[in-house]
Scaffold this active site. Structure first.
Site, PDB file in Angstrom:
ATOM      1  N   GLY A 140       0.842  -1.199   0.000  1.00 51.84           N
ATOM      2  CA  GLY A 140       0.000   0.000   0.000  1.00 51.84           C
ATOM      3  C   GLY A 140       0.876   1.247   0.000  1.00 51.84           C
ATOM      4  N   SER A 141       0.417   2.251   0.693  1.00 53.65           N
ATOM      5  CA  SER A 141       1.111   3.547   0.648  1.00 53.65           C
ATOM      6  C   SER A 141       2.473   3.531   1.325  1.00 53.65           C
ATOM      7  CB  SER A 141       0.237   4.613   1.301  1.00 53.65           C
ATOM      8  OG  SER A 141      -0.965   4.747   0.575  1.00 53.65           O
ATOM      9  N   THR A 142       2.783   2.487   2.079  1.00 53.96           N
ATOM     10  CA  THR A 142       4.104   2.453   2.717  1.00 53.96           C
ATOM     11  C   THR A 142       5.210   2.372   1.667  1.00 53.96           C
ATOM     12  OG1 THR A 142       4.066   0.052   2.928  1.00 53.96           O
ATOM     13  CG2 THR A 142       3.247   1.315   4.804  1.00 53.96           C
ATOM     14  N   VAL A 143       4.839   2.105   0.431  1.00 53.99           N
ATOM     15  CA  VAL A 143       5.844   2.010  -0.620  1.00 53.99           C
ATOM     16  C   VAL A 143       6.235   3.410  -1.123  1.00 53.99           C
ATOM     17  CG1 VAL A 143       4.478   1.936  -2.761  1.00 53.99           C
ATOM     18  CG2 VAL A 143       6.450   0.406  -2.490  1.00 53.99           C
ATOM     19  N   LYS A 144       5.416   4.407  -0.770  1.00 58.72           N
ATOM     20  CA  LYS A 144       5.601   5.747  -1.350  1.00 58.72           C
ATOM     21  C   LYS A 144       6.962   6.379  -1.055  1.00 58.72           C
ATOM     22  CE  LYS A 144       0.696   6.693  -1.900  1.00 58.72           C
ATOM     23  NZ  LYS A 144      -0.521   7.213  -1.240  1.00 58.72           N
TER      24      LYS A 144
END
Lengths: 608, 368
Positions: free
Chosen positions: A328-332
Site C-alpha cells: 500500500g502507501s508504505t511504498v511511497k
C-alpha cells in the site's frame, strides 16, 4: 571230560586273547590320537585364535548407550529465559515386573486419565521394547497426578515414575513464531538428522529458532559403555563419557519490548517488527495471534490442534515471515527516492490532485483516497497526506523498470536472510516476472497502481521493516538477525538532499498539521518519521466509500482492509525502524500508527 | 602255557572297587560340580541335585561291582529282550515333543534307548564270549542284526544321535572281538555309499543341523548361534581362562545350555587351555586305566564288555568336546559325569562298577 573241555577252552582263550589284545592296542592308539586331536583343536581356538574370540566375546556383551545432551537455553538480549528445560515426570510400566500389563493399565486408569492416544502410543512402544524395558504410559504428569500415583504405587508393581527434562516456553504465546518449538522426532526428521548425534534424543526443533539453530542447541551425546546379556539387559556400566550440552542462545529480542508489542496489538491479528537500524538486530518480532507452543512439545492432542487450525485468525500462520501483504502507501517513500534520483520530481515541484488520475486515452479513473483530491501538493505533503494522484503520475513518469530497480535495492522481492526457517520472498513485479508468471506483457495501468503499492507487489512485514531500516540508515543497515551480529552494508545510494526530503515528508506524516498519523504525535517523546498504508483485501473495490456503499453501512471486520505502518525514530538520528501490519484494521492511520507509537515509546523507554 | 594254566582262585578281597579309578572319577566329578556351580548361575540347588544323582550313580556303581559277571552273562539275552520290548513299547505308547523318546511309567519317565546303551554291548559280549574269535561270517552277520534291530527302532523315534551311538557301541564291541579288517573296510565303503541315501531320509531339522555345522554363519541367530557362541566362549578363555565364575558367555546367557551340553565351553572359558588339558588328561587317564582293567579280565566276555563300556564313555566325551569346539555338528550328547543330568551319570557310573566287578574277579597269574 572236564579237563578236555578246560583244555579246549584254554586254547581258545589264548588265541582269543591274542586277537582281543591286538584290538586293545588299536583302541589305546585311537584314544591317544583322539586326545591329541582334541588338544590340538583347543590349542588352536584358545591360543592361536584367542584374540579374535576375546574380541567377539566383548562385542557380545559390551554395548554403547547414548546419553542425550541437555538442550541449550534460549534467552532474550537481557538474559531473560525464553526456552528452558524443566524437570518433568512420566509414568512408565516395566512389563516384566507387573502381574499383568492389562490389569495394571486398568488400575492406572482409575487413578489418572489415560487418553486413547496415550494407550495407543504405549502399545506401539511396548511392541518394540523388551519385557524389562520401561515403556511410557503418560508423559508430563501434573502435580496432582504425581501425588495420586505416589499414594498408590506400592500396590502397583512394575509402575514407576521417571524424571526427565522437558522443553518449556515461559512466554509461548508472545514468541511462538520466533522461538518455534521442539517436537518428537518423526520419520521425516530421521531422514535428515545424523543418527549418531541423535542417539537417545527424543525431541528436535521443528520450527523457528529451535529449528534454525538446532545444530547449536542440540549439543553432543555422551556414551555409556554397558555390559549386557544376550537379551540386551544392562547389567553394569563399565565406562561413561558425559554429553556436551547444547549452546545457550541469546537472541536480540528484548522480551519487554516484545510483550509491549503484543499488548499494543490488542486482539488484532497482524505483525510487528522492530529492528535496530545499524546492526539489523531484531528487537521485537510479533505475529499475532500466537499460540501455546508448549502444547506441541508433548504431542498436541487432536482436539487442541483442530482448535488452532479452525481459529478464525489462523494463529499457526507466521505473519512476519510468510505473510504476504500489499505494501500500500508504505511504498511511497521508496518511490519518492526513485523519483528524486531520476529527476522526475524535486522536493518543491508541485502536482495538482483533483481526486483522480487517468492515463491518456484510457477511461479508468484511479482515485485519491480523499474525495475531491488534495489540491496542489509538493513531495512533503504528498507523503504526509499520502496523495495517490501524486504517485500515480510519478509512477507513470518513472516507468515500471525504474520502480522495480529502486524497490529491489531496498530488498523487496527477496528474503532478508533472517535466521529463521520458512521465510517467503514476497513479490517484486517486473516485466519479466509478469511474463513468466502470467504469460502476458506489462500493462501501463499496472504501473499506475504499483506507484501506491497495489497490484502485484507483495511484502512480508519483516521485509518492510528491513527496507524501512535501510531508509532510516540513509542506505546503510544490516540484514536482520536474531542471533549474533551482521555487518552493516550500504544497500542504497542517494544524494543526502533526497534522503532529507523523504525524511521530512515522513516526519510530517506524524508531526505535520495535515499528516495522516498526526494523532500519535502527542504520545511520542521524540520526533519520528513514518508512513501509513492500506492493503486491499482481495476482490473488493479499492476505496472505502465505494465499499461502504456496496456492503451497506458498517464493513464486517474480515472484509476490512489491512492497516500498515512503517516508521523510524528518532528522526534526526534513527536507531529504530519498525513495521506494523494490522489485519482488517481498516486504514493505516487509525489502527497501525497507534500500535507503532506505543512500541516506539516503549523501546525508547527501554533504552534502545 | 604253564603260567597261564596255574590259576589262582578268584581274588579273595571283599572290596571289589578299584582305588585308582575311583580317585580319578571323584576328581572329575568334583571338577564337574565346580563348573556346574558356575555354569548354573551359582544356584546351589542345582549342584546339590547333581551331587545326589552322582550319589545314586555311585550306589549303582557299587551294586554293579558286586553283581557276579557270570549272572550278567547268563541274563544278557533276557535283559536285551527286555530293553527291546521297552523300545517297542515306546514306539507305541511313548511321549515327547516331536520325537517319541520317553516312556512314562507314572512314577518316572525314562528313555529306553538309554538302557539299550548297556543292554546291547552286554548281549553282544555274552554272545561273542561264547563263540570262537575272530567271528566268522555267520557270527558277524548275526552281530550286525542284533545291532541293527534296536538301532533301527531308536532311529525311527527319531533319535538319530542315540541310534548312532548305540550302533557305535555294537561296532566297537565287534571290532574288539576281532572283526576282520576286510569287513571293516567293506562296511566303511558301504556306509559312505549309503550317505546320500541317509541324507535323503533325514528329517528337515537334522539336515539343517548338518548344514549349519558346515557353515554356522548360515543361521547365525538360530542353530549357528550355538556353535558360534560356544567357539567364542572357548576361544576367549585363552591360556589361563577368565577365572572361576567369570565366564561372560554363560553368565550373560550368550551360551545356550551352559550347564548341560555346553558345560565344557564354560570350563574352557573359565579355566582356559590349561583347564582343558587337565580335564582331557583326566578323561584319558580314566579311559586308559579302565581299558587296562578290562584287558586284565578273566574271560573274553569281561574284556569285550569292559572295553566297550570304557570306549563308549570316551566316545561320548570326544563327541561332546568335538561338538562344543565346532569340530562336529551339534548332537545333544552330554559330557559324561560333568554335564547336569541324571540318566547318563547313573549309566556311566554303573558301567564303571561293572568294570571294577570284572576286574576284581581277574586271574592272578604267576609272574605275569
Amino acid at each position: 571230560m572236564n579237563r578236555r573241555a578246560s583244555l579246549g577252552t584254554v586254547r581258545d582263550e589264548l588265541a582269543e586273547l591274542a586277537v582281543v589284545s591286538a584290538r586293545f592296542r588299536w583302541l589305546v592308539g585311537a584314544v591317544l590320537i583322539a586326545l591329541v586331536l582334541l588338544g590340538w583343536r583347543f590349542a588352536h581356538l584358545q591360543l592361536n585364535q584367542h584374540e579374535v574370540f576375546a574380541g567377539r566375546a566383548d562385542d557380545n556383551r559390551i554395548r554403547l548407550q547414548a546419553l542425550p545432551p541437555n538442550r541449550g537455553l534460549i534467552l532474550d538480549r537481557n538474559g531473560q529465559v525464553l526456552a528452558e528445560n524443566l524437570p518433568a515426570h512420566r509414568l512408565v510400566i516395566v512389563p516384566e515386573r507387573t502381574r499383568s500389563v492389562a490389569d495394571t493399565l486398568a488400575e492406572l486408569e482409575a487413578l489418572i486419565e489415560l487418553s486413547p492416544a496415550d494407550l495407543e502410543r504405549f502399545e506401539r512402544q511396548r511392541l518394540r521394547s523388551r519385557r524389562f524395558e520401561a515403556v511410557t504410559v503418560k508423559p508430563n504428569l501434573s502435580p496432582e497426578q504425581l501425588a495420586r500415583l505416589a499414594a498408590h504405587r506400592h500396590r502397583l508393581p512394575g509402575v514407576e515414575i521417571e524424571a526427565y527434562l522437558t522443553r518449556h516456553y515461559p512466554h509461548a504465546e508472545a514468541l511462538s513464531h520466533v522461538i518455534g518449538y521442539v517436537g518428537r522426532i518423526d520419520e521425516r526428521d530421521l531422514r535428515r538428522l545424523p543418527v549418531e548425534r541423535y542417539r537417545g534424543t527424543t525431541h528436535v526443533g521443528k520450527t523457528g529458532i529451535e529449528r534454525h539453530y538446532e545444530d547449536l542447541l542440540h549439543g553432543f551425546p555422551g556414551f555409556k559403555r554397558v555390559e549386557t546379556n544376550a537379551q540386551g539387559r544392562v547389567l553394569r556400566v563399565l565406562e561413561r563419557s558425559h554429553p556436551t550440552p547444547g549452546r545457550d542462545l541469546q537472541l536480540s529480542i528484548d522480551l519487554d519490548l516484545q510483550l509491549a508489542a503484543v499488548e499494543a496489538m490488542g486482539d488484532h491479528a497482524g505483525a510487528v517488527v522492530v529492528l535496530a537500524v545499524e546492526t539489523g538486530e531484531i528487537l521485537a518480532l510479533v505475529s499475532k495471534p500466537g499460540f501455546d507452543t508448549n502444547l506441541f512439545v508433548h504431542g498436541i492432542s487432536r482436539q487442541d490442534y483442530s482448535l488452532l487450525l479452525g481459529h478464525r485468525q489462523r494463529p499457526l500462520f507466521n505473519r512476519f515471515l510468510s505473510g504476504g501483504y500489499e505494501p500500500g502507501s508504505t511504498v511511497k517513500p521508496f518511490i519518492s527516492l526513485a523519483g528524486l534520483e531520476s529527476g522526475q520530481i524535486t522536493p518543491t515541484r508541485r502536482i495538482f490532485s483533483s481526486g483522480y488520475f487517468q492515463l491518456p486515452g484510457h477511461s479508468r479513473r484511479y482515485r485519491d483516497w480523499r474525495r475531491g483530491g488534495h489540491g496542489w501538493v509538493d513531495l512533503e505533503l504528498a507523503l504526509a497526506e499520502s496523495v495517490n494522484v501524486y504517485y500515480y503520475q510519478l509512477a507513470v513518469d518513472l516507468g515500471i523498470d525504474r520502480i522495480s530497480r529502486e524497490l529491489a535495492l531496498f530488498g523487496f522481492g527477496r528474503g532478508t536472510g533472517v535466521d529463521l526457517p520458512g521465510e517467503s520472498s514476497g513479490v517484486l513485479p517486473t516485466r519479466t516476472w509478469k511474463q513468466a508468471t502470467f504469460g502476458e506483457p506489462w500493462f501501463p495501468g499496472e504501473t499506475v497502481i504499483t506507484g501506491i503499492g497495489q497490484g502485484f507487489t507483495v511484502v512480508t512485514p519483516l521485509q518492510l521493516a528491513h527496507a524501512t531500516a535501510a531508509l532510516a540508515g540513509r542506505g546503510y543497515t544490516a540484514p536482520p538477525r536474531l542471533v549474533g551480529n551482521s555487518e552493516t552494508v550500504r544497500m542504497v545510494q542517494h544524494q543526502p538532499a533526497h534522503w532529507d526530503a523523504v525524511f521530512n515528508g515522513m516526519a510530517a506524516t506524524i508531526h505535520g498539521s495535515r499528516g495522516t498519523a498526526r494523532a500519535i504525535a502527542a504520545d511520542l517523546p521524540v520526533r519520528m518519521a513514518g508512513k501509513t498504508g492500506t492493503a486491499q483485501v482481495f476482490g473488493l473495490p479499492d476505496d472505502d466509500e465505494e465499499r461502504r456503499r456496496r456492503l451497506g453501512g458498517e464493513i464486517p471486520e474480515h472484509l476490512r482492509n489491512h492497516a500498515l505502518f512503517i516508521g523510524f525514530a528518532p528522526e534526526e538520528a534513527p536507531r529504530l525502524a519498525l513495521s506494523v501490519v494490522v489485519e482488517h484494521g481498516g486504514g493505516g492511520a487509525g489502527v497501525a500508527a497507534p500500535v507503532a507509537a506505543k512500541v516506539i515509546k516503549r523501546a525508547l523507554e527501554l533504552g534502545h | 602255557m604253564a603260567a597261564v594254566m596255574a590259576r589262582r582262585p578268584i581274588a579273595p578281597g571283599i572290596l571289589r572297587l578299584d582305588g585308582w579309578l575311583l580317585l580319578l572319577l571323584v576328581i572329575l566329578m568334583g571338577i564337574g560340580l565346580a563348573v556346574l556351580y558356575s555354569a548354573g548361575e551359582q544356584r546351589l540347588g542345582l549342584v546339590w541335585q547333581q551331587t545326589a544323582r552322582l550319589g545314586i550313580g555311585m550306589v549303582a556303581l557299587v551294586i554293579m561291582a558286586y553283581i557276579p559277571p557270570r549272572l550278567l552273562q547268563l541274563w544278557a539275552p533276557w535283559l536285551f529282550l527286555a530293553a527291546l520290548g521297552l523300545l517297542l513299547a515306546t514306539a507305541f505308547f511313548g511321549v515327547g515333543r516331536g520325537a517319541q523318546r520317553w516312556l512314562d511309567l507314572g512314577v518316572i519317565r525314562f528313555q529306553p534307548a538309554e538302557a539299550m546303551k548297556l543292554a546291547l554291548p552286554l548281549m553282544l559280549a555274552a554272545w561273542y564270549g561264547r563263540q570262537p574269535l575272530p567271528p566268522g561270517w555267520r557270527d558277524t552277520l548275526l552281530g550286525l542284526v542284533v545291532i541293527a534291530v534296536p538301532a533301527g527302532l531308536i532311529a525311527t523315534q527319531p533319535d538319530l544321535g542315540t541310534a548312532v551311538l548305540v550302533t557305535a557301541s555294537g561296532l566297537v564291541l565287534m571290532f574288539l572281538a576281532g572283526l576282520r579288517w576286510r569287513l571293516i573296510g567293506l562296511m566303511l565303503a558301504g556306509a559312505i555309499a549309503a550317505l546320500p541315501l541317509l541324507w535323503m531320509n533325514l528329517h528337515a531339522y537334522q539336515q539343517s543341523r548338518v548344514l549349519t555345522f558346515l557353515n554356522p554363519e548360515r543361521d547365525p541367530l538360530g542353530q549357528g548361534w550355538n556353535i558360534i557362541q560356544s567357539k567364542i566362549a572357548v576361544g576367549s578363555g585363552g591360556l589361563f581362562g577368565k577365572g572361576w565364575q567369570a565366564s561372560t558367555q554363560s553368565h550373560l546367557e550368550f551360551l545356550p545350555e551352559p550347564h548341560t551340553d555346553f558345560i565344557f565351553s564354560v570350563l574352557a572359558e573359565e579355566f582356559g587351555f590349561l583347564g582343558v588339558v587337565v580335564v582331557l588328561a583326566l578323561y584319558g587317564l580314566i579311559t586308559l586305566r579302565a581299558l587296562y582293567m578290562a584287558s586284565r579280565c578273566r574271560d573274553t566276555f569281561g574284556r569285550l564288555l569292559g572295553a566297550t563300556i570304557v570306549t563308549m564313555f570316551f566316545l561320548y566325551m570326544v563327541v561332546n568336546v568335538a561338538m562344543v569346539s565346532g569340530l562336529i555338528p551339534v548332537v545333544g550328547v552330554p559330557l559324561p559325569l560333568v554335564s547336569y543330568g541324571g540318566t547318563s551319570a547313573v549309566t556311566v557310573l554303573a558301567g564303571f562298577g561293572l568294570i571294577m566287578g570284572l576286574y576284581s574277579r581277574r586271574r592272578f597269574m604267576d609272574g605275569a
